[in-house]
Design a protein around this motif. Structure first.
Motif, PDB file in Angstrom:
ATOM      1  N   SER A  86       0.822  -1.199   0.000  1.00 51.80           N
ATOM      2  CA  SER A  86       0.000   0.000   0.000  1.00 51.80           C
ATOM      3  C   SER A  86       0.860   1.254   0.000  1.00 51.80           C
ATOM      4  O   SER A  86       1.961   1.286   0.569  1.00 51.80           O
ATOM      5  CB  SER A  86      -0.902  -0.006   1.235  1.00 51.80           C
ATOM      6  OG  SER A  86      -1.537   1.240   1.400  1.00 51.80           O
ATOM      7  N   ASP A  87       0.327   2.331  -0.627  1.00 52.08           N
ATOM      8  CA  ASP A  87       1.030   3.610  -0.589  1.00 52.08           C
ATOM      9  C   ASP A  87       0.931   4.267   0.784  1.00 52.08           C
ATOM     10  O   ASP A  87       1.488   5.339   1.011  1.00 52.08           O
ATOM     11  CB  ASP A  87       0.545   4.563  -1.683  1.00 52.08           C
ATOM     12  CG  ASP A  87      -0.953   4.858  -1.599  1.00 52.08           C
ATOM     13  OD1 ASP A  87      -1.579   4.506  -0.578  1.00 52.08           O
ATOM     14  OD2 ASP A  87      -1.486   5.455  -2.555  1.00 52.08           O
ATOM     15  N   ARG A  88       0.250   3.590   1.722  1.00 49.07           N
ATOM     16  CA  ARG A  88       0.248   4.087   3.103  1.00 49.07           C
ATOM     17  C   ARG A  88       1.653   4.076   3.695  1.00 49.07           C
ATOM     18  O   ARG A  88       1.921   4.779   4.671  1.00 49.07           O
ATOM     19  CB  ARG A  88      -0.663   3.221   3.972  1.00 49.07           C
ATOM     20  CG  ARG A  88      -2.138   3.306   3.628  1.00 49.07           C
ATOM     21  CD  ARG A  88      -2.954   2.420   4.538  1.00 49.07           C
ATOM     22  NE  ARG A  88      -4.350   2.325   4.123  1.00 49.07           N
ATOM     23  CZ  ARG A  88      -5.245   1.526   4.693  1.00 49.07           C
ATOM     24  NH1 ARG A  88      -4.882   0.756   5.706  1.00 49.07           N
ATOM     25  NH2 ARG A  88      -6.500   1.483   4.274  1.00 49.07           N
ATOM     26  N   ALA A  89       2.538   3.262   3.122  1.00 53.89           N
ATOM     27  CA  ALA A  89       3.918   3.224   3.604  1.00 53.89           C
ATOM     28  C   ALA A  89       4.565   4.597   3.484  1.00 53.89           C
ATOM     29  O   ALA A  89       5.354   5.009   4.341  1.00 53.89           O
ATOM     30  CB  ALA A  89       4.723   2.183   2.826  1.00 53.89           C
ATOM     31  N   VAL A  90       4.252   5.325   2.410  1.00 48.91           N
ATOM     32  CA  VAL A  90       4.788   6.677   2.228  1.00 48.91           C
ATOM     33  C   VAL A  90       4.202   7.617   3.271  1.00 48.91           C
ATOM     34  O   VAL A  90       4.919   8.413   3.896  1.00 48.91           O
ATOM     35  CB  VAL A  90       4.484   7.201   0.810  1.00 48.91           C
ATOM     36  CG1 VAL A  90       4.950   8.651   0.657  1.00 48.91           C
ATOM     37  CG2 VAL A  90       5.158   6.321  -0.230  1.00 48.91           C
ATOM     38  N   ASP A  91       2.878   7.534   3.474  1.00 47.38           N
ATOM     39  CA  ASP A  91       2.237   8.386   4.487  1.00 47.38           C
ATOM     40  C   ASP A  91       2.840   8.146   5.866  1.00 47.38           C
ATOM     41  O   ASP A  91       3.014   9.083   6.649  1.00 47.38           O
ATOM     42  CB  ASP A  91       0.732   8.102   4.536  1.00 47.38           C
ATOM     43  CG  ASP A  91       0.035   8.438   3.226  1.00 47.38           C
ATOM     44  OD1 ASP A  91       0.536   9.300   2.493  1.00 47.38           O
ATOM     45  OD2 ASP A  91      -1.013   7.836   2.958  1.00 47.38           O
ATOM     46  N   ASP A  92       3.157   6.884   6.155  1.00 47.82           N
ATOM     47  CA  ASP A  92       3.739   6.547   7.455  1.00 47.82           C
ATOM     48  C   ASP A  92       5.115   7.183   7.614  1.00 47.82           C
ATOM     49  O   ASP A  92       5.450   7.704   8.685  1.00 47.82           O
ATOM     50  CB  ASP A  92       3.843   5.034   7.607  1.00 47.82           C
ATOM     51  CG  ASP A  92       4.359   4.626   8.965  1.00 47.82           C
ATOM     52  OD1 ASP A  92       3.746   5.009   9.971  1.00 47.82           O
ATOM     53  OD2 ASP A  92       5.390   3.936   9.033  1.00 47.82           O
ATOM     54  N   LEU A  93       5.938   7.164   6.548  1.00 48.29           N
ATOM     55  CA  LEU A  93       7.248   7.813   6.622  1.00 48.29           C
ATOM     56  C   LEU A  93       7.108   9.304   6.903  1.00 48.29           C
ATOM     57  O   LEU A  93       7.823   9.867   7.736  1.00 48.29           O
ATOM     58  CB  LEU A  93       8.013   7.617   5.305  1.00 48.29           C
ATOM     59  CG  LEU A  93       8.690   6.278   5.040  1.00 48.29           C
ATOM     60  CD1 LEU A  93       9.496   6.367   3.751  1.00 48.29           C
ATOM     61  CD2 LEU A  93       9.592   5.859   6.184  1.00 48.29           C
ATOM     62  N   VAL A  94       6.194   9.955   6.187  1.00 51.68           N
ATOM     63  CA  VAL A  94       5.992  11.393   6.378  1.00 51.68           C
ATOM     64  C   VAL A  94       5.517  11.676   7.795  1.00 51.68           C
ATOM     65  O   VAL A  94       5.991  12.627   8.457  1.00 51.68           O
ATOM     66  CB  VAL A  94       4.986  11.940   5.349  1.00 51.68           C
ATOM     67  CG1 VAL A  94       4.630  13.396   5.664  1.00 51.68           C
ATOM     68  CG2 VAL A  94       5.560  11.836   3.937  1.00 51.68           C
TER      69      VAL A  94
END
Length: 231
Positions: free
Chosen positions: A193-201
Motif C-alpha cells: 500500500s502507498d500508506r507506507a509513504v504516508d507513514d514515513l511522512v
C-alpha cells in the motif's frame, strides 16, 4: 561483511532447513521460536533482515513486524500458513517487504532474500550524493554520512526516512506522487500500500515539528522552500 538474518519460527523443521540454506550462502543466522525473545535479543543490535512466522506463541508475527518497522527499515519477509489475500495485504501494510506462503521451497525463499538485499544495495548506491550538503531553511542533509539536522539539532532517522528526505530535497518544490515515492524508496517490484509513504511522512513530522514537507492532497508530497513547514 556477511549479512545477519534473524529467523523467528516455532517449527523446528522449517527453522533448521531455512537456516541451513542461508548459512550455505554465507549468511549469519540467528534462530528463536518466539517473538518476545527475538525482540529482546535485538534491542542493541538489529539484524540486516528478519524472517518472521505469523502464528507464534504469545506475540504474533504481525505485532513483531509493526514493532520492528516503528524503529527500523530493515527488510522483513513474512512466512505463514495463511494464504488469504487479506493476510498478505495486512503483512505488507504493517511494513513487511515480502510474504511467502507455507509450504514453500527453501530455494524460493533464498531467491527472495537475495533480491531484497540487492534492492537495499541498489538504493544505497542510487542515493550516493554528488554534493556535500543540502539545505532548506533549517533542514540540512549531509549525504556523505547520511546525517540529518533540523533547527540545529541532529535528528536520528531510519534509512527509508532519510531516502524520502533525500529525494524531496533534491527536487525542492516538485510534487512527487505516492506511487513515485514508493518506487524510488522501495523499488519498482514493491507490492504493498502507498500508506507506507504516508507513514514515513508522519514519522518525520513527529521527529521534526515544522519540517516543510507539504501534502499535495490526493496526489503526494513535496518539500517547499517558500512556506514555513508542511500541512
Amino acid at each position: 561483511m556477511a549479512y545477519h538474518i534473524f529467523i523467528v519460527e516455532d517449527d523446528p523443521n522449517i527453522r533448521d532447513i531455512v537456516s541451513a540454506y542461508l548459512k550455505k550462502e554465507g549468511y549469519i543466522v540467528s534462530l528463536v521460536d518466539n517473538a518476545e525473545e527475538a525482540w529482546q535479543q535485538t534491542r542493541l543490535n538489529q539484524p540486516d533482515m528478519w524472517i518472521l512466522d505469523i502464528m507464534l506463541p504469545g506475540m504474533d508475527g504481525y505485532e513483531l513486524c509493526k514493532k520492528i518497522r516503528d524503529e527500523s527499515d530493515v527488510p522483513i519477509i513474512i512466512i505463514s500458513a495463511k494464504d488469504e489475500e487479506v493476510d498478505k495485504i495486512l503483512g505488507l501494510e504493517l511494513g513487511s517487504d515480502d510474504y511467502l506462503t507455507k509450504p514453500f521451497s527453501p530455494r524460493e525463499l533464498l531467491a527472495r532474500v537475495k533480491r531484497l538485499f540487492k534492492r537495499v544495495e541498489a538504493i544505497e548506491v542510487k542515493s550516493t550524493p554528488r554534493d556535500n550538503i543540502y539545505q532548506v531553511d533549517t533542514l540540512i542533509l549531509k549525504p556523505d554520512d547520511r546525517r540529518v539536522f533540523f533547527d540545529d539539532d541532529e535528528i536520528e532517522v531510519t534509512s527509508k526516512e532519510y531516502d524520502l528526505l533525500f529525494h524531496l530535497i533534491q527536487s525542492q518544490n516538485r510534487a512527487f506522487s505516492r506511487e513515485e515515492l514508493l518506487t524510488l524508496i522501495w523499488g519498482d517490484d514493491y507490492f504493498g500500500s502507498d500508506r507506507a509513504v504516508d507513514d514515513l511522512v508522519k514519522r518525520l513530522r513527529k521527529k521534526m515539528e515544522g519540517v516543510p514537507i507539504e501534502t499535495v492532497w490526493g496526489y503526494g508530497y513535496r518539500l517547499r522552500t517558500e512556506a514555513e513547514g508542511g500541512t
